[in-house]
Design a protein around this motif. Sequence first.
Motif, PDB file in Angstrom:
ATOM      1  N   UNK A  69      22.967  84.271  76.369  1.00 63.04           N
ATOM      2  CA  UNK A  69      22.535  83.026  75.727  1.00 63.04           C
ATOM      3  C   UNK A  69      22.922  83.031  74.250  1.00 63.04           C
ATOM      4  N   UNK A  70      24.221  82.947  73.959  1.00 61.99           N
ATOM      5  CA  UNK A  70      24.629  82.972  72.552  1.00 61.99           C
ATOM      6  C   UNK A  70      24.220  81.684  71.838  1.00 61.99           C
ATOM      7  N   UNK A  71      24.119  81.778  70.524  1.00 65.18           N
ATOM      8  CA  UNK A  71      23.840  80.601  69.707  1.00 65.18           C
ATOM      9  C   UNK A  71      25.010  79.636  69.836  1.00 65.18           C
ATOM     10  N   UNK A  72      24.747  78.343  70.031  1.00 65.00           N
ATOM     11  CA  UNK A  72      25.864  77.394  70.113  1.00 65.00           C
ATOM     12  C   UNK A  72      26.525  77.247  68.744  1.00 65.00           C
ATOM     13  N   UNK A  73      27.821  76.969  68.771  1.00 69.44           N
ATOM     14  CA  UNK A  73      28.531  76.731  67.521  1.00 69.44           C
ATOM     15  C   UNK A  73      28.073  75.402  66.960  1.00 69.44           C
ATOM     16  N   UNK A  74      28.018  75.326  65.659  1.00 73.36           N
ATOM     17  CA  UNK A  74      27.499  74.131  64.983  1.00 73.36           C
ATOM     18  C   UNK A  74      28.234  72.875  65.428  1.00 73.36           C
ATOM     19  N   UNK A  75      29.561  72.924  65.502  1.00 69.66           N
ATOM     20  CA  UNK A  75      30.331  71.730  65.861  1.00 69.66           C
ATOM     21  C   UNK A  75      30.162  71.364  67.334  1.00 69.66           C
ATOM     22  N   UNK A  76      29.757  72.312  68.173  1.00 69.16           N
ATOM     23  CA  UNK A  76      29.604  72.029  69.598  1.00 69.16           C
ATOM     24  C   UNK A  76      28.246  71.412  69.912  1.00 69.16           C
ATOM     25  N   UNK A  77      27.314  71.560  69.018  1.00 69.40           N
ATOM     26  CA  UNK A  77      25.963  71.067  69.280  1.00 69.40           C
ATOM     27  C   UNK A  77      25.842  69.624  68.830  1.00 69.40           C
ATOM     28  N   UNK A  78      25.598  68.737  69.762  1.00 75.67           N
ATOM     29  CA  UNK A  78      25.467  67.318  69.449  1.00 75.67           C
ATOM     30  C   UNK A  78      24.057  66.813  69.752  1.00 75.67           C
ATOM     31  N   UNK A  79      23.081  67.712  69.763  1.00 75.89           N
ATOM     32  CA  UNK A  79      21.722  67.277  70.096  1.00 75.89           C
ATOM     33  C   UNK A  79      21.191  66.348  69.020  1.00 75.89           C
ATOM     34  N   UNK A  80      20.411  65.345  69.394  1.00 74.03           N
ATOM     35  CA  UNK A  80      19.847  64.419  68.409  1.00 74.03           C
ATOM     36  C   UNK A  80      18.990  65.132  67.381  1.00 74.03           C
ATOM     37  N   UNK A  81      18.277  66.166  67.799  1.00 68.54           N
ATOM     38  CA  UNK A  81      17.419  66.880  66.853  1.00 68.54           C
ATOM     39  C   UNK A  81      18.240  67.538  65.764  1.00 68.54           C
ATOM     40  N   UNK A  82      19.325  68.215  66.151  1.00 65.11           N
ATOM     41  CA  UNK A  82      20.151  68.886  65.156  1.00 65.11           C
ATOM     42  C   UNK A  82      20.856  67.851  64.282  1.00 65.11           C
ATOM     43  N   UNK A  83      21.306  66.747  64.890  1.00 64.48           N
ATOM     44  CA  UNK A  83      21.971  65.706  64.111  1.00 64.48           C
ATOM     45  C   UNK A  83      21.011  65.143  63.067  1.00 64.48           C
ATOM     46  N   UNK A  84      19.745  64.926  63.464  1.00 67.46           N
ATOM     47  CA  UNK A  84      18.764  64.420  62.505  1.00 67.46           C
ATOM     48  C   UNK A  84      18.463  65.433  61.423  1.00 67.46           C
ATOM     49  N   UNK A  85      18.445  66.728  61.799  1.00 65.25           N
ATOM     50  CA  UNK A  85      18.150  67.759  60.819  1.00 65.25           C
ATOM     51  C   UNK A  85      19.255  67.800  59.771  1.00 65.25           C
ATOM     52  N   UNK A  86      20.508  67.644  60.205  1.00 67.18           N
ATOM     53  CA  UNK A  86      21.633  67.691  59.271  1.00 67.18           C
ATOM     54  C   UNK A  86      21.794  66.389  58.502  1.00 67.18           C
ATOM     55  N   UNK A  87      21.402  65.273  59.083  1.00 68.18           N
ATOM     56  CA  UNK A  87      21.508  63.961  58.454  1.00 68.18           C
ATOM     57  C   UNK A  87      20.262  63.166  58.826  1.00 68.18           C
ATOM     58  N   UNK A  88      19.152  63.409  58.123  1.00 68.01           N
ATOM     59  CA  UNK A  88      17.873  62.881  58.563  1.00 68.01           C
ATOM     60  C   UNK A  88      17.794  61.362  58.702  1.00 68.01           C
ATOM     61  N   UNK A  89      18.395  60.597  57.843  1.00 71.95           N
ATOM     62  CA  UNK A  89      18.299  59.147  57.949  1.00 71.95           C
ATOM     63  C   UNK A  89      16.853  58.694  57.785  1.00 71.95           C
ATOM     64  N   UNK A  90      16.527  57.485  58.261  1.00 68.55           N
ATOM     65  CA  UNK A  90      15.156  57.009  58.099  1.00 68.55           C
ATOM     66  C   UNK A  90      14.195  57.818  58.969  1.00 68.55           C
TER      67      UNK A  90
END
Length: 102
Positions: A69-90
Amino acid sequence: MNYALVDTPERLIGYEPLQLHVVSHIPEHLRLTTWLVERDFAKERAIAEKVEAARDYYSQCIHEFGELHPEPKEEACQSPCRARRNNPGPARAWPHERGGNR
């Protein structure tokens, strides 16, 4: 070794029946047990060896789990949670934070 049966302190009694925690009605000589335990160094060594083997096995399991269970690469992870964490928006509230019965 001595074993004494004593009443449970009130602060530790939860929802169980009180009779399970109050033993002072039992005569004291029936609430105290004493016996001799002789030290066995061979058994202590065997326990130490088993503890070491268990630690090695645990370490191996953790290592294998990490490989499976390796850590996913940053560019491969498209989960909404990670996207919000990187670009929180409203800010968006969870349903239970909005109030009401939605």
